[in-house]
Scaffold this motif. Structure first.
Motif, PDB file in Angstrom:
ATOM      1  N   GLN A 149       0.826  -1.204   0.000  1.00 47.39           N
ATOM      2  CA  GLN A 149       0.000   0.000   0.000  1.00 47.39           C
ATOM      3  C   GLN A 149       0.871   1.270   0.000  1.00 47.39           C
ATOM      4  O   GLN A 149       0.579   2.243  -0.704  1.00 47.39           O
ATOM      5  CB  GLN A 149      -0.932   0.006   1.222  1.00 47.39           C
ATOM      6  CG  GLN A 149      -1.940   1.137   1.242  1.00 47.39           C
ATOM      7  CD  GLN A 149      -1.550   2.265   2.180  1.00 47.39           C
ATOM      8  OE1 GLN A 149      -0.771   2.071   3.108  1.00 47.39           O
ATOM      9  NE2 GLN A 149      -2.077   3.453   1.939  1.00 47.39           N
ATOM     10  N   ALA A 150       1.950   1.275   0.761  1.00 48.47           N
ATOM     11  CA  ALA A 150       2.861   2.431   0.787  1.00 48.47           C
ATOM     12  C   ALA A 150       3.492   2.657  -0.585  1.00 48.47           C
ATOM     13  O   ALA A 150       3.665   3.804  -1.028  1.00 48.47           O
ATOM     14  CB  ALA A 150       3.942   2.206   1.840  1.00 48.47           C
ATOM     15  N   ARG A 154       2.957   5.958  -3.002  1.00 48.91           N
ATOM     16  CA  ARG A 154       4.082   6.738  -3.499  1.00 48.91           C
ATOM     17  C   ARG A 154       4.058   6.813  -5.028  1.00 48.91           C
ATOM     18  O   ARG A 154       4.339   7.863  -5.615  1.00 48.91           O
ATOM     19  CB  ARG A 154       5.388   6.122  -3.006  1.00 48.91           C
ATOM     20  CG  ARG A 154       6.685   6.668  -3.618  1.00 48.91           C
ATOM     21  CD  ARG A 154       6.743   8.166  -3.740  1.00 48.91           C
ATOM     22  NE  ARG A 154       6.489   8.859  -2.488  1.00 48.91           N
ATOM     23  CZ  ARG A 154       6.224  10.166  -2.405  1.00 48.91           C
ATOM     24  NH1 ARG A 154       6.158  10.886  -3.517  1.00 48.91           N
ATOM     25  NH2 ARG A 154       6.002  10.734  -1.243  1.00 48.91           N
ATOM     26  N   ALA A 155       3.700   5.719  -5.701  1.00 50.98           N
ATOM     27  CA  ALA A 155       3.644   5.712  -7.160  1.00 50.98           C
ATOM     28  C   ALA A 155       2.621   6.720  -7.670  1.00 50.98           C
ATOM     29  O   ALA A 155       2.875   7.446  -8.650  1.00 50.98           O
ATOM     30  CB  ALA A 155       3.311   4.314  -7.675  1.00 50.98           C
ATOM     31  N   ASP A 158       3.947  10.240  -7.121  1.00 49.25           N
ATOM     32  CA  ASP A 158       4.994  10.549  -8.108  1.00 49.25           C
ATOM     33  C   ASP A 158       4.384  11.025  -9.421  1.00 49.25           C
ATOM     34  O   ASP A 158       4.877  11.975 -10.049  1.00 49.25           O
ATOM     35  CB  ASP A 158       5.870   9.321  -8.360  1.00 49.25           C
ATOM     36  CG  ASP A 158       6.861   9.058  -7.230  1.00 49.25           C
ATOM     37  OD1 ASP A 158       7.067   9.964  -6.391  1.00 49.25           O
ATOM     38  OD2 ASP A 158       7.419   7.943  -7.185  1.00 49.25           O
ATOM     39  N   LEU A 159       3.306  10.371  -9.844  1.00 46.05           N
ATOM     40  CA  LEU A 159       2.650  10.785 -11.086  1.00 46.05           C
ATOM     41  C   LEU A 159       2.111  12.206 -10.969  1.00 46.05           C
ATOM     42  O   LEU A 159       2.198  12.997 -11.922  1.00 46.05           O
ATOM     43  CB  LEU A 159       1.508   9.822 -11.423  1.00 46.05           C
ATOM     44  CG  LEU A 159       1.896   8.421 -11.904  1.00 46.05           C
ATOM     45  CD1 LEU A 159       0.647   7.553 -12.035  1.00 46.05           C
ATOM     46  CD2 LEU A 159       2.634   8.487 -13.234  1.00 46.05           C
ATOM     47  N   ILE A 160       1.569  12.535  -9.802  1.00 47.64           N
ATOM     48  CA  ILE A 160       1.028  13.879  -9.584  1.00 47.64           C
ATOM     49  C   ILE A 160       2.151  14.910  -9.563  1.00 47.64           C
ATOM     50  O   ILE A 160       2.099  15.943 -10.244  1.00 47.64           O
ATOM     51  CB  ILE A 160       0.237  13.949  -8.263  1.00 47.64           C
ATOM     52  CG1 ILE A 160      -0.839  12.863  -8.186  1.00 47.64           C
ATOM     53  CG2 ILE A 160      -0.366  15.337  -8.071  1.00 47.64           C
ATOM     54  CD1 ILE A 160      -1.857  12.902  -9.255  1.00 47.64           C
ATOM     55  N   GLU A 161       3.192  14.622  -8.773  1.00 43.52           N
ATOM     56  CA  GLU A 161       4.265  15.593  -8.590  1.00 43.52           C
ATOM     57  C   GLU A 161       5.098  15.782  -9.846  1.00 43.52           C
ATOM     58  O   GLU A 161       5.613  16.875 -10.107  1.00 43.52           O
ATOM     59  CB  GLU A 161       5.146  15.157  -7.415  1.00 43.52           C
ATOM     60  CG  GLU A 161       4.419  15.227  -6.081  1.00 43.52           C
ATOM     61  CD  GLU A 161       5.116  14.468  -4.966  1.00 43.52           C
ATOM     62  OE1 GLU A 161       6.213  13.927  -5.214  1.00 43.52           O
ATOM     63  OE2 GLU A 161       4.571  14.435  -3.842  1.00 43.52           O
ATOM     64  N   ASP A 162       5.222  14.732 -10.664  1.00 45.86           N
ATOM     65  CA  ASP A 162       5.979  14.835 -11.912  1.00 45.86           C
ATOM     66  C   ASP A 162       5.158  15.437 -13.047  1.00 45.86           C
ATOM     67  O   ASP A 162       5.679  15.648 -14.149  1.00 45.86           O
ATOM     68  CB  ASP A 162       6.468  13.450 -12.357  1.00 45.86           C
ATOM     69  CG  ASP A 162       7.483  12.859 -11.390  1.00 45.86           C
ATOM     70  OD1 ASP A 162       7.981  13.605 -10.522  1.00 45.86           O
ATOM     71  OD2 ASP A 162       7.765  11.649 -11.508  1.00 45.86           O
ATOM     72  N   LYS A 163       3.860  15.693 -12.768  1.00 46.63           N
ATOM     73  CA  LYS A 163       2.962  16.269 -13.780  1.00 46.63           C
ATOM     74  C   LYS A 163       2.958  15.432 -15.071  1.00 46.63           C
ATOM     75  O   LYS A 163       2.989  15.957 -16.184  1.00 46.63           O
ATOM     76  CB  LYS A 163       3.347  17.715 -14.081  1.00 46.63           C
ATOM     77  CG  LYS A 163       3.262  18.643 -12.881  1.00 46.63           C
ATOM     78  CD  LYS A 163       3.542  20.069 -13.273  1.00 46.63           C
ATOM     79  CE  LYS A 163       3.427  21.073 -12.150  1.00 46.63           C
ATOM     80  NZ  LYS A 163       3.034  20.684 -10.853  1.00 46.63           N
ATOM     81  N   ALA A 189       8.705   3.548  -7.159  1.00 48.61           N
ATOM     82  CA  ALA A 189       8.143   3.863  -5.846  1.00 48.61           C
ATOM     83  C   ALA A 189       8.644   2.893  -4.785  1.00 48.61           C
ATOM     84  O   ALA A 189       8.900   3.288  -3.639  1.00 48.61           O
ATOM     85  CB  ALA A 189       6.619   3.837  -5.904  1.00 48.61           C
ATOM     86  N   ALA A 190       8.780   1.609  -5.145  1.00 48.01           N
ATOM     87  CA  ALA A 190       9.294   0.623  -4.184  1.00 48.01           C
ATOM     88  C   ALA A 190      10.705   0.991  -3.748  1.00 48.01           C
ATOM     89  O   ALA A 190      11.056   0.890  -2.552  1.00 48.01           O
ATOM     90  CB  ALA A 190       9.270  -0.768  -4.816  1.00 48.01           C
TER      91      ALA A 190
END
Length: 581
Positions: A149-150, A154-155, A158-163, A189-190
């Motif tokens: 789940q963690a 995170r994955a 990452d998609l949001i923050e990397d736009k 993410a892992a």
């Protein structure tokens, strides 16, 4: 020649409207001349989607034999914030002397099926309580479910923050990609989370489905901006931007509740701006004053609307003229409040098109003692209790149940803990009949607080006093239900009727276009770009929770601070509205 005062109307007395007044008062330059701010609120109480109720849970008996009503409060709407990700809110609360009233809550969650066969508890922040290994997310499946789940979380972030995605990329798309190619979509993410995953593990797909169906899909359906067509159709950005702000931050989350209720803090803010404590422009707040707004050439006319609760044609009351207005109201409400002079047909069509792209759902918030709403096993009760839905459900309306005692951290409060922790709850439901009438708690009546030792009347927030006098009036959108609550037994119960904008791709697109509209107006007024006659003439700016992100407190303040600072650096305010016929 003495310059006439510049007049701004703010429509709506929620956090957006009040913070708009605060930032204008704080940043308006004295050399710009006099500024007069008038805020209009249709109800008698301020708060928007914040509503606090006082209820009695029975008789509190002491060892000395003293007995008195055991009075508690509960928030039916907005009820907590994450201080580690709310720098603007922290600054405002420090400035007005409220910050010490934010208290740590017990940040725990329970995911459960109604038959009790599936239960997961997230006890990472549990204190002064017991975590059962049979249910704890950190313990089940040897800890592998929590680790996965963690990584999934995170994955997505990452998609949001990397736009790297658009609002058209949905939650269902994300999980489909995770399931079809887990290594490709989750390996980065892992590594970031320091989690080792066996990508060839035959149980990995089933574990991913559990993460989706027993954690994220239920949790997203328990977000107030959820799409009732199901969590899978929502843009991935919507819930994970919410996670980033409400449950993230530069450091560990600092989840806090509003001591004495969310309405109390907004009343403190209202008192601060109307008292002129900052020695800035004067602010007047007109309560119980529903209005409509008409954009003229270079001004805005605001007219009082009478009999608005009846749904009939409202008669006209008092009128005011302003240089501009800030609409801090729901998008659909705004549609019915604004009108334009004939010269502004183009801008009217544009704005109504934007406002019409925002869809709303409604829900009931009820304070009650009906334990059947919670997990069947009391050991699995947590602050936030989230039902696991069936994948076959055709609709997935907003649904969550709070144990208020845990939300207000009774276990760390000796006074409340000694009372034996009588349990009471707040539920957000799509149908009021889901909570039996007899289990709904009554709002406290006048005089009940006199002489109470555990709840002194002089410590009661001013915002709640009208409840005791029977003068609070209708709350939320109760007037749309067609019930005469003054003569109905439901009128004494602690519940309300809210609306929430759905944060779907259309809403996100409307937010972006409205940001460009607001920026265009501010830029034209600052002389930074060629002004358009229609834009200058419209004199309407837009705030409110629907205009930025999920409408969290911090996002509302971000929007109003930006608007206020833009207005405060205008190249030169136009002539005062008092000169307009």
């Amino acid at each position: 020649m003495v310059r006439p005062p510049f007049k701004i109307a703010i429509i709506g007395g929620g956090v957006s409207g009040l913070s708009m007044a605060y930032y204008l008062q704080k940043h308006w330059p004295a050399e710009r001349g006099e500024l007069v701010i008038t805020l209009f609120e249709r109800k008698r109480q301020l708060g928007g989607n914040a509503e606090t109720v006082l209820v009695s849970l029975g008789k509190l008996k002491s060892r000395t034999g003293h007995s008195e009503d055991y009075v508690r409060w509960a928030d039916l709407g907005v009820n907590d914030v994450n201080l580690s990700a709310y720098p603007r809110l922290r600054a405002v609360m420090e400035d007005i002397g409220y910050l010490h009233q934010l208290k740590p809550l017990q940040n725990t969650e329970s995911y459960f099926s109604q038959d009790g066969r599936r239960v997961l508890t997230d006890d990472r922040d549990l204190c002064a309580g017991v975590s059962d290994p049979a249910y704890s997310l950190a313990e089940v499946d040897g800890g592998r479910l929590a680790a996965l789940q963690a990584v999934v979380h995170r994955a997505a972030l990452d998609l949001i923050e990397d736009k790297r995605i658009t609002p058209r990329y949905t939650v269902a798309d994300f999980f489909e990609h995770c399931l079809s190619e887990p290594r490709r979509n989750l390996s980065r993410a892992a590594e970031e989370e320091g989690v080792s995953i066996d990508w060839e593990d035959a149980e990995l797909p089933a574990r991913l489905l559990r993460v989706r169906d027993e954690i994220y899909y239920p949790r997203i359906s328990a977000m107030y901006f959820a799409d009732d067509r199901g969590p899978g159709v929502m843009p991935l950005q919507a819930p994970f931007e919410y996670y980033r702000v409400q449950e993230g931050g530069a450091s560990a989350p600092e989840r806090r509740y509003f001591d004495k209720g969310a309405q109390y803090w907004l009343e403190v803010l209202a008192g601060f701006v109307t008292a002129g404590a900052s020695q800035g422009p004067r602010v007047e707040i007109l309560r119980d004053t529903p209005v409509e707004v008409h954009a003229l050439a270079g001004a805005v006319r605001v007219r009082e609307r009478r009999d608005w609760r009846s749904g009939e044609e409202a008669s006209a009351g008092q009128e005011w003229t302003f240089d501009l207005a800030v609409m801090a109201t729901h998008a659909d409400d705004t549609q019915g409040l604004i009108s334009f002079a004939d010269a502004f047909d183009d801008v009217e069509r544009h704005l109504r098109g934007l406002l019409g792209r925002v869809r709303y759902t409604k829900s009931f918030a009820v304070c009650h003692t009906a334990a059947h709403c919670l997990p069947p096993n009391r050991n699995a009760w947590r602050t936030y209790n989230i039902p696991i839905r069936s994948p076959q459900d055709s609709l997935s309306p907003y649904r969550i149940d709070y144990v208020v005692n845990r939300h207000q951290n009774d276990m760390l409060n000796p006074l409340y803990n000694l009372a034996g922790l009588p349990q009471y709850f707040v539920s957000l439901v799509d149908d009021l009949n889901r909570i039996p009438f007899d289990d709904m708690l009554d709002r406290c009546s006048s005089g009940i607080l006199e002489g109470l030792q555990h709840f002194p009347a002089d410590g009661m927030p001013e915002a709640l006093k009208p409840q005791l006098d029977g003068a609070a009036g209708l709350s939320g959108y109760q007037h749309q239900l067609g019930i005469d609550l003054a003569h109905h037994d439901l009128g004494r119960k602690a519940w309300t009727y809210f609306k929430h904008n759905v944060l779907d791709a259309q809403c996100m697109d409307a937010q972006q276009q409205m940001a460009r509209y607001n920026a265009g107006l501010l830029g034209a007024w600052r002389g930074q770009q060629a002004p358009r006659a229609a834009d200058l003439g419209s004199r309407l700016l837009f705030a409110g929770g629907w205009t930025r992100g999920a409408g969290l407190h911090e996002q509302c303040l971000e929007q109003t601070q930006w608007l206020a600072q833009g207005l405060c650096v205008m190249k030169d305010p136009v002539e005062g509205a008092s000169s307009v016929a």
